[in-house]
Scaffold this active site. Structure first.
Site, PDB file in Angstrom:
ATOM      1  N   CYS A 141     -27.745   2.604  35.775  1.00  0.00           N
ATOM      2  CA  CYS A 141     -26.635   3.520  35.465  1.00  0.00           C
ATOM      3  C   CYS A 141     -26.843   4.285  34.157  1.00  0.00           C
ATOM      4  O   CYS A 141     -26.260   5.347  33.964  1.00  0.00           O
ATOM      5  CB  CYS A 141     -25.320   2.751  35.425  1.00  0.00           C
ATOM      6  N   HIS A 147     -20.293   7.700  32.492  1.00  0.00           N
ATOM      7  CA  HIS A 147     -20.917   7.318  33.763  1.00  0.00           C
ATOM      8  C   HIS A 147     -19.796   6.869  34.697  1.00  0.00           C
ATOM      9  O   HIS A 147     -18.907   6.103  34.287  1.00  0.00           O
ATOM     10  CB  HIS A 147     -21.928   6.191  33.537  1.00  0.00           C
ATOM     11  N   ASN A 177     -19.744   5.680  42.782  1.00  0.00           N
ATOM     12  CA  ASN A 177     -20.669   5.496  41.665  1.00  0.00           C
ATOM     13  C   ASN A 177     -22.067   5.867  42.161  1.00  0.00           C
ATOM     14  O   ASN A 177     -22.616   5.185  43.028  1.00  0.00           O
ATOM     15  CB  ASN A 177     -20.592   4.025  41.216  1.00  0.00           C
TER      16      ASN A 177
HETATM   17  C1  LIG Z   1     -16.064  -4.893  41.595  1.00  0.00           C
HETATM   18  C2  LIG Z   1     -14.618  -4.873  41.146  1.00  0.00           C
HETATM   19  C3  LIG Z   1     -13.928  -3.621  41.670  1.00  0.00           C
HETATM   20  C4  LIG Z   1     -13.942  -6.078  41.757  1.00  0.00           C
HETATM   21  O1  LIG Z   1     -12.608  -6.158  41.321  1.00  0.00           O
HETATM   22  P1  LIG Z   1     -12.022  -7.537  40.783  1.00  0.00           P
HETATM   23  O2  LIG Z   1     -10.624  -7.307  40.468  1.00  0.00           O
HETATM   24  O3  LIG Z   1     -12.917  -8.005  39.697  1.00  0.00           O
HETATM   25  O4  LIG Z   1     -12.136  -8.416  42.066  1.00  0.00           O
HETATM   26  P2  LIG Z   1     -12.845  -9.824  42.280  1.00  0.00           P
HETATM   27  O5  LIG Z   1     -14.315  -9.656  42.381  1.00  0.00           O
HETATM   28  O6  LIG Z   1     -12.292 -10.808  41.285  1.00  0.00           O
HETATM   29  O7  LIG Z   1     -12.287 -10.174  43.691  1.00  0.00           O
HETATM   30  C5  LIG Z   1     -10.898 -10.315  43.939  1.00  0.00           C
HETATM   31  C6  LIG Z   1     -10.691 -10.523  45.413  1.00  0.00           C
HETATM   32  O8  LIG Z   1     -10.970  -9.294  46.111  1.00  0.00           O
HETATM   33  C7  LIG Z   1     -11.910  -9.533  47.145  1.00  0.00           C
HETATM   34  N1  LIG Z   1     -12.726  -8.327  47.325  1.00  0.00           N
HETATM   35  C8  LIG Z   1     -13.892  -7.999  46.719  1.00  0.00           C
HETATM   36  N2  LIG Z   1     -14.303  -6.807  47.178  1.00  0.00           N
HETATM   37  C9  LIG Z   1     -13.387  -6.379  48.073  1.00  0.00           C
HETATM   38  C10 LIG Z   1     -13.261  -5.227  48.870  1.00  0.00           C
HETATM   39  N3  LIG Z   1     -14.174  -4.242  48.843  1.00  0.00           N
HETATM   40  N4  LIG Z   1     -12.194  -5.117  49.673  1.00  0.00           N
HETATM   41  C11 LIG Z   1     -11.244  -6.096  49.707  1.00  0.00           C
HETATM   42  N5  LIG Z   1     -11.315  -7.218  48.980  1.00  0.00           N
HETATM   43  C12 LIG Z   1     -12.380  -7.355  48.173  1.00  0.00           C
HETATM   44  C13 LIG Z   1     -12.718 -10.703  46.670  1.00  0.00           C
HETATM   45  O9  LIG Z   1     -13.326 -11.369  47.752  1.00  0.00           O
HETATM   46  C14 LIG Z   1     -11.642 -11.557  46.007  1.00  0.00           C
HETATM   47  O10 LIG Z   1     -10.937 -12.242  47.011  1.00  0.00           O
HETATM   48  P3  LIG Z   1     -10.376 -13.730  46.741  1.00  0.00           P
HETATM   49  O11 LIG Z   1      -9.399 -13.578  45.593  1.00  0.00           O
HETATM   50  O12 LIG Z   1      -9.750 -14.077  48.027  1.00  0.00           O
HETATM   51  O13 LIG Z   1     -11.566 -14.552  46.381  1.00  0.00           O
HETATM   52  C15 LIG Z   1     -14.466  -4.933  39.613  1.00  0.00           C
HETATM   53  O14 LIG Z   1     -14.832  -6.194  39.129  1.00  0.00           O
HETATM   54  C16 LIG Z   1     -15.288  -3.900  38.944  1.00  0.00           C
HETATM   55  O15 LIG Z   1     -15.092  -2.716  39.131  1.00  0.00           O
HETATM   56  N6  LIG Z   1     -16.226  -4.301  38.079  1.00  0.00           N
HETATM   57  C17 LIG Z   1     -17.111  -3.396  37.447  1.00  0.00           C
HETATM   58  C18 LIG Z   1     -18.154  -3.054  38.428  1.00  0.00           C
HETATM   59  C19 LIG Z   1     -18.950  -1.841  38.057  1.00  0.00           C
HETATM   60  O16 LIG Z   1     -18.476  -0.969  37.392  1.00  0.00           O
HETATM   61  N7  LIG Z   1     -20.174  -1.827  38.527  1.00  0.00           N
HETATM   62  C20 LIG Z   1     -21.045  -0.755  38.305  1.00  0.00           C
HETATM   63  C21 LIG Z   1     -21.643  -0.917  36.960  1.00  0.00           C
HETATM   64  S1  LIG Z   1     -22.458   0.483  36.519  1.00  0.00           S
END
Ligand SMILES: CC(C)(COP(=O)(O)OP(=O)(O)OC[C@H]1O[C@@H](n2cnc3c(N)ncnc32)[C@H](O)[C@@H]1OP(=O)(O)O)[C@@H](O)C(=O)NCCC(=O)NCCS
Length: 352
Positions: A117, A279, A309
């Site tokens: 990224c 980004h 992204n």
């Molecule tokens: C990835 C991201 C959106 C996930 O959101 P979050 O609030 O952290 O969610 P979690 O990973 O804790 O998961 C919460 C729940 O949602 C579920 N979940 C994950 N992805 C899902 C999706 N696409 N659709 C529905 N549910 C989803 C998980 O399984 C989890 O379920 P559970 O509570 O039953 O176990 C978030 O962490 C994020 O944006 N992080 C930064 C990632 C990023 O920017 N990456 C690129 C870097 S350059």
């Protein structure tokens, strides 16, 4: 002594595939919902490249054609290529030489950047040094990704696959003697302690060396079956991994830090920024950064809602769109900031 020239962005271009994939379209492959994706990431839709007619390189070429034309030059004028991507057409060689061939450029140098990224800002920084040293006069810097080929489209991979999209952006860097114009400074950082938090391990030569637990069966694998094997495919060990919350927590610290570092290096304040192009990792991260730095809505440009992204392509795509919309004019202070896998993070401050 002659003053060192600065580099300026002389031309900018972007390319996104025509195929729009909405959040609801993803329901065909995995359990997710439009509501979950929009609430957590801000993403409404993304683009996926044509399966066989578009590659990371071909998208890069399309963006480069526009950037080169807008710079008022032609492909043979380019004297160096820097290509940032994490989804290269081949494991090796990199996309730089494929672009050189596709654009019928001279036998110039082609460098590939693997900084995910932060790839575009790293690539811009490298180009900036070559311009400042006087080595090159027309550098093409490209960021392009074809994520749709390599994601886990099952429910298991949904935390990653809903986020990423395909596309490309490119700029042409040229020297400028104009006072107070061009790239003012770039700032690059890394912290390898978190390398495995957002990573694709296989295929690779890691042999579980860095893993707390065995990830794949390298001990038992036959010679010739270690780099990539049927077992890895059967066990679904061929997709990217991400601890989303760990990425989020680090990103919201490092984005503001590296933006303030760039401002401080130039004796400037957040109020001096005309447009911040973060980004496009996640809209929630961008909003957090905006809030922390007390920037107005007009000072931050986001388009993750439309494109997801696009990793190394996200900054040049957003910069290009913001410029095309008239949000950036000559003399404006523009800040680019990135954070991603590695972890690596970076910023660039430029006077347009
Ligand atoms: C990835 C991201 C959106 C996930 O959101 P979050 O609030 O952290 O969610 P979690 O990973 O804790 O998961 C919460 C729940 O949602 C579920 N979940 C994950 N992805 C899902 C999706 N696409 N659709 C529905 N549910 C989803 C998980 O399984 C989890 O379920 P559970 O509570 O039953 O176990 C978030 O962490 C994020 O944006 N992080 C930064 C990632 C990023 O920017 N990456 C690129 C870097 S350059």
């Amino acid at each position: 002594m002659l003053a060192m020239p600065r580099s300026k962005i002389a031309g900018i271009g972007m390319y996104v595939p025509s195929n729009i994939v909405t959040n609801n379209d993803l329901l065909k492959y995995m359990e997710t919902s439009d509501e979950w994706i929009q609430e957590r990431t801000g993403i409404k839709e993304r683009r996926y490249a044509h399966r066989t007619e578009e590659t990371t390189t071909t998208m890069g070429v399309e963006a480069a054609k526009i950037a080169i034309e807008r710079a008022g030059i032609t492909p043979p004028d380019i004297d160096f290529i820097i290509f940032a991507t994490l989804c290269p057409d081949y494991y090796f060689p990199g996309c730089g030489v494929l672009l050189q061939r596709a654009m019928k450029m001279k036998e110039i140098g082609a460098l590939d950047v693997r900084n995910q990224c932060s790839g575009f800002v790293y690539a811009l920084s490298v180009g900036d040094q070559f311009i400042k040293s006087g080595m090159y006069k027309n550098i093409l810097v490209v960021g392009a990704e074809k994520h749709s080929f390599g994601l886990d489209f099952t429910t298991r991979g949904r935390n990653i696959s809903v986020i990423f999209g395909d596309g490309a952006g490119a700029v042409v860097l040229q020297p400028t003697e104009e006072n107070n114009r061009g790239i003012l400074s770039t700032h690059l950082h890394s912290d390898g302690d978190s390398a495995e938090i957002l990573a694709m391990y296989n295929p690779g030569t890691h042999a579980n060396h860095w893993m707390p637990e065995k990830y794949a069966d390298f001990d038992e694998a036959e010679i010739g079956q270690m780099f990539f094997s049927h077992k890895m495919i059967d066990k679904e060990q061929i997709f990217p991994n991400m601890d989303g919350q760990a990425v989020f927590k680090k990103a919201v610290i490092k984005f503001p830090e590296v933006i303030l570092e760039a401002l401080s290096a130039n004796g400037l304040q957040t109020t001096d920024i005309k447009v911040l192009i973060p980004h496009q990792a996640n809209l929630r991260i961008s909003q957090f950064v905006q809030h922390k730095l007390k920037l107005t809505d007009d000072q931050v440009y986001n388009n993750i809602q439309k494109f997801g992204n696009t990793t190394a392509a996200s900054i040049p795509i957003a910069l290009c769109e913001a410029w095309e919309m008239g949000k950036i004019k000559e003399g404006d202070l523009v800040c680019l900031a990135a954070f991603g896998s590695g972890f690596t993070w970076a910023s660039a401050l430029l006077r347009w």
